[in-house]
Design a protein around this motif. Sequence first.
Motif, mmCIF file in Angstrom:
data_model
loop_
_atom_site.group_PDB
_atom_site.id
_atom_site.type_symbol
_atom_site.label_atom_id
_atom_site.label_comp_id
_atom_site.label_asym_id
_atom_site.label_seq_id
_atom_site.Cartn_x
_atom_site.Cartn_y
_atom_site.Cartn_z
ATOM 1 N N VAL A 104 -5.077 9.939 4.372
ATOM 2 C CA VAL A 104 -3.615 9.922 4.345
ATOM 3 C C VAL A 104 -3.240 11.233 3.672
ATOM 4 O O VAL A 104 -3.261 11.335 2.454
ATOM 5 C CB VAL A 104 -3.044 8.758 3.508
ATOM 6 N N LYS B 263 -8.421 2.756 4.513
ATOM 7 C CA LYS B 263 -7.840 3.517 3.404
ATOM 8 C C LYS B 263 -7.228 2.563 2.398
ATOM 9 O O LYS B 263 -7.251 2.802 1.195
ATOM 10 C CB LYS B 263 -6.779 4.489 3.935
ATOM 11 N N GLY B 264 -6.664 1.467 2.890
ATOM 12 C CA GLY B 264 -6.106 0.457 1.990
ATOM 13 C C GLY B 264 -7.204 -0.291 1.256
ATOM 14 O O GLY B 264 -7.156 -0.457 0.037
ATOM 15 N N ILE C 53 -2.255 2.818 13.198
ATOM 16 C CA ILE C 53 -2.762 1.514 13.633
ATOM 17 C C ILE C 53 -1.652 0.477 13.687
ATOM 18 O O ILE C 53 -1.754 -0.511 14.393
ATOM 19 C CB ILE C 53 -3.912 1.029 12.737
ATOM 20 N N GLY D 64 0.085 4.448 0.491
ATOM 21 C CA GLY D 64 -0.301 5.661 1.219
ATOM 22 C C GLY D 64 0.850 6.108 2.102
ATOM 23 O O GLY D 64 1.515 5.278 2.704
ATOM 24 N N CYS E 25 0.865 -1.178 0.000
ATOM 25 C CA CYS E 25 0.000 0.000 0.000
ATOM 26 C C CYS E 25 0.902 1.228 0.000
ATOM 27 O O CYS E 25 1.862 1.300 0.757
ATOM 28 C CB CYS E 25 -0.923 0.002 1.209
ATOM 29 N N CYS F 150 1.183 6.935 5.046
ATOM 30 C CA CYS F 150 0.728 6.988 6.431
ATOM 31 C C CYS F 150 1.819 6.442 7.325
ATOM 32 O O CYS F 150 1.683 6.437 8.543
ATOM 33 C CB CYS F 150 -0.539 6.166 6.602
ATOM 34 N N SER G 18 2.831 3.263 7.249
ATOM 35 C CA SER G 18 2.726 1.811 7.453
ATOM 36 C C SER G 18 3.299 0.991 6.314
ATOM 37 O O SER G 18 3.903 -0.046 6.521
ATOM 38 C CB SER G 18 1.264 1.416 7.637
ATOM 39 N N LYS G 19 3.042 1.411 5.077
ATOM 40 C CA LYS G 19 3.495 0.674 3.891
ATOM 41 C C LYS G 19 3.134 -0.808 3.988
ATOM 42 O O LYS G 19 3.998 -1.685 3.875
ATOM 43 C CB LYS G 19 5.000 0.849 3.701
ATOM 44 N N CYS G 20 1.874 -1.064 4.249
ATOM 45 C CA CYS G 20 1.439 -2.445 4.497
ATOM 46 C C CYS G 20 1.693 -3.339 3.291
ATOM 47 O O CYS G 20 1.248 -3.022 2.177
ATOM 48 C CB CYS G 20 -0.058 -2.462 4.788
ATOM 49 N N PHE H 200 -4.016 -3.858 7.916
ATOM 50 C CA PHE H 200 -4.609 -3.124 6.799
ATOM 51 C C PHE H 200 -5.665 -2.195 7.374
ATOM 52 O O PHE H 200 -6.124 -2.396 8.498
ATOM 53 C CB PHE H 200 -5.252 -4.104 5.812
ATOM 54 N N CYS H 201 -6.037 -1.183 6.633
ATOM 55 C CA CYS H 201 -7.049 -0.270 7.163
ATOM 56 C C CYS H 201 -8.020 0.115 6.062
ATOM 57 O O CYS H 201 -7.828 -0.234 4.897
ATOM 58 C CB CYS H 201 -6.389 0.962 7.774
#
Length: 824
Positions: A715, A100-101, A239, A62, A60, A64, A66-68, A97-98
Motif C-alpha cells: 500500500v 496486507k491487512g 480486490i 492502509g 484497516c 489502498c 478499501s478501508k476494510c 480482507f487481504c
Amino acid sequence: MSETKRPPALTRRGFLKTTGAAAGVAAAAGAGGALPQLAPAQASASTVTAEGEHTVYTSCRGNCGSKCPTQVVVREGKVVRVSAAELPGDDAPRRRFCVKGYTQPQRIYDPDRLKYPLRRVEGSERGAGEWERVSWDDAIDEIATKIGAAVQEYGGTSVAVWSSYGSYGVLNGCMAGYMSVGYGRFITALGATVLGAGADYAQIYEQSTLLGISGNDQTDIVNAKTIMCWGGNPAEAYIHDWQFVCEAREAGAKLITIDPQYTASAMHSDIYVPIRPGTDGALMLAMANYIIENGLTDEDFMKSRTISPFLVKEDGTYVRMSDFGVEPTQGPISSTTGKPTTIDPNVVWDAQAGEARQASEVENPELLGFFEVNGQQVQTVYQKVKDLITEYTVDKASEICDIPAEQIEELARIYATEGPVAVLTFQGLGHHVNSHHNFKNLAFIAALTGNAGKPGAMMTRGTCGMYPYNSKAYFMGTPGASLTGMYLPQIMETGKWGAQDLNIRVLWCCNGNVLSCESGRAELIEAVKKVDFVVCVDVNMTDTAQWADIVLPIPHAYETQDFDPVCATPYPTFYRKAVDPLYESKTDIDILRLIADKLGMGQIYDKTDDEFLHLVLDTETNLAYGGGYQAFENNTLGRNWSFSDASKIDTFKSTASGRLEYYIEKPAPRNNFGQEVADYERYPYYENAHEAYWDNPLREKYPLMGCSQHHKYHVHSQCAYTPWLRELEPEPRIKINAADARERGISQGDVVRVYNDHGYAVLKALVTEGIKPGVVSIPHGFQADQFIEGHTQDLTSVVMNDFCSNSAFYDFLCEVERCEGGDR
Ligand code: SF4
C-alpha cells in the motif's frame, strides 16, 4: 548512540519467536479467525471473545482505498489477530480482507519500528543515516525553537507542512494537508504553508472537483453487462472491486481490460487491449467519433440527462437566463466555499418553439445546431465538442494507441450497444502529467451512450460517500499558502510562489512518505536539502525520514483513536484504539500540542481528543439522524446514516447542472498562481504525454516507455518491510518484454540498470511476454534500500501540468542495460 542501518528482515520463523502473537496471526491468515464471531451490529467497541482475549472493531488504515471494517483480537495487551469484520444483512458481501491487512501485526511488532525521537548526528550529512536518540523534551525544544525563529524572521509561511498518501484521520492529519484538527489548527494559527500531494489529482481534480462526477457504489458492478478495467488490475490491486467483477462475470457480463500490462485481470478478460501507455484519451475520442458516425448515440439520455443541448456562446460561456434579464436566485450553501451558490439556469434551443428557453422547461431540445440568441451566435455544447474532436478518427487513434482499427471499432460498438457498462478506472488513466483530459473524454463517451447514472452504468466506481462532519473544527483561520508539494524545487530555487514571496525554512513531513511515493525524487531531495530544518513523523524510518533532521515516532493505527469521514463501505472508518502505543510514540496531535505549548499558542488545542471528535462528529444533522460520536461508541460499525440505496447510483446530484457534464464553462486551475488557462481545458481533448509518447525525439536515446504498477503486497510504501510480504516478493524487479530483453542481451533475473536524464535504478529483470514491447514497469512501494541502487522515482520528474498539478509517475522514457556481471 548512533543508528545507521536496518537489520536484515525477519523470517517468518523469526517473527514467530519475536511475538507471542504470531500463532494467532497465523490462525487468522489461514482461517479468517478461529474464534466465535459476534454480530457486529450488537458488538460494542471492545467485546470479550474468549478467555483473556477481547475484540476491538476498527478499520484497516492502509490507503489502498478499501478501508476494510476490521476486528482486532487483543490478548495480554498485544494484537494477536486481525481479520475482516463480519457485516450484517445486505452488507455481508462487502466483507473482505487481504494479506496486507492480515500482516498488520508484523508492522506493529516490527523490531525496526521507530521507538523514540531521533536527531541527525551533529556534523553528519543530511541523508547519511546517522542518528542519535534524544529525549522528547529536547526534540520538542529544538523544533519549537526552529519554528519560532523562522516565523519571527520570515513569517508563518516559512513553515511548510507536507503531507502525502499515508493514513487518514480527522485528528491526526491527511493527504489534503490541513484537513484535520491537529494540522489544520496548527497551520492556520501560524499562517503556515500547506504542501499537498500531487498523485491521482488527474482524476480527483478533473472528475470529482470540476465535473462533480463520483461513480456508482462498488456493489453496483454486478449489474453491469460489460465491465471495462481501464488502466489497472483490480484482481490484485483493488480486490474490493474484483469480487463484484467476478460476480458479474458469473452472471454473464463481458470483461474487457485495457492496459499495456497483461495482468491477472487481463487474463480473466474476454477482450484484452494492449494499449500504448498515455494514449487512452485518443482511444476515447476515436470511440466517440465512431459512435457518433454510426448513429449509436442515446439521444434521449443526451437530451434529458446531459449538458449536450445547453447553448454556449462564442466566448465559451453558457447562455443563461440572466441573458434574458431573469435575476439569478440564491442556491444552497456550497460545502467548499461556505457561501450560498447562485442559480442562473441554462438555456437550450426548443425544437418545437424554435426559440431559446430555460432547459428545465423544454422536453425536446436540439442536440446539434448553431443559433442566434440576443444577436449572438451560439451553438449547443454537443455541436461544439463534436466539431472539436473530429481529427481523432479510428485510424488516427489506431496509430497513436498501437491498437488495430477493428479493435477500436469493436470497443466502441460494445460500449454503445452492450450496456450498461461499468468502466473501472485506475492509475493507468491518471498517472501521466496531462492525463486529466481522460476524465472529460470518458464523461463524453458516457454521455453519448447513457453509460452513467443508471444501475450497472458508471464512469468509475465511487465510494459510499462522505460521513457528514464539522470541518470548522479544523481551522483557526486560513493557511498562509496552499499548493502542491511538487512545486517545492521551484520555490526553493526562486523564493516565489506566483507573485507571492515564499521563503520556506522549516519543513514538516507527515501522513506519508513523499520522497518515495511522489515523482521526481531526485529533484525533491535537492529541494529538501535547501531547507534549514526538516522534521518527519512516521512509524518507520522511511525514505523521507532519512532526509530529516529530527524524526519523531508515531503510533500504528491500531494504537490510536481517530475517524476518517471518507467512506469506502457503508461503515465509516472509526479507528478505534486496540492497544496502547508502543515505545515512546506519540500521536501527531499530541506532538503538535507540545510544540504549540512551547510557542505560546497551546490554546489552539483547548479540548481532549475525545472532545474534538465530538466537535467534529456531533453536527446537528448527524445527531438528528442518530449519528455522531455516540453511534460509534455504542456500535463501532455504526452504519453511515447518509448512505442509502438511492445514493448507490451517482445521479449527477453533485454536478453544477445536475446533469452529466463533460464541458467546463469556467476551468479553474488547481493551484492558481496567475497562470494562463488554455481554452482546451474546457472540453474533451487529447495531447501527447509530457515525455512518454511514441514520437518523442528523445526516444532515440531512451526508447522505452516507463510505467509502474500497484499490486497486492504494497500500500504505497506502508508494507515495504513487512517480513511475510517480503518473503513473497523480496525485491523490486523491472518487467521487460522478452523481445526488448533479447535485443539488450538481458536474461531472466539479470541485474540491470534502467536510466534516463532524471536518474537511474539498478534492480533485477523480470523478462516476460506480459508487457507490451517498448514498455517497462517497476512496481510501486519499494524503498530506496530495497533497490540495488537508485529508486523508481529517480526515473521520474517533478514536471506537472499547471492546470491540475498531477504527478508524472508513468510519464518517463528510459533505457535498460544489463549490468556488468549482471547474472549474479
Ligand atoms: S490493505 Fe486494503 S484491502 Fe487489505 S485489508 Fe487493509 S484496507 Fe483491506
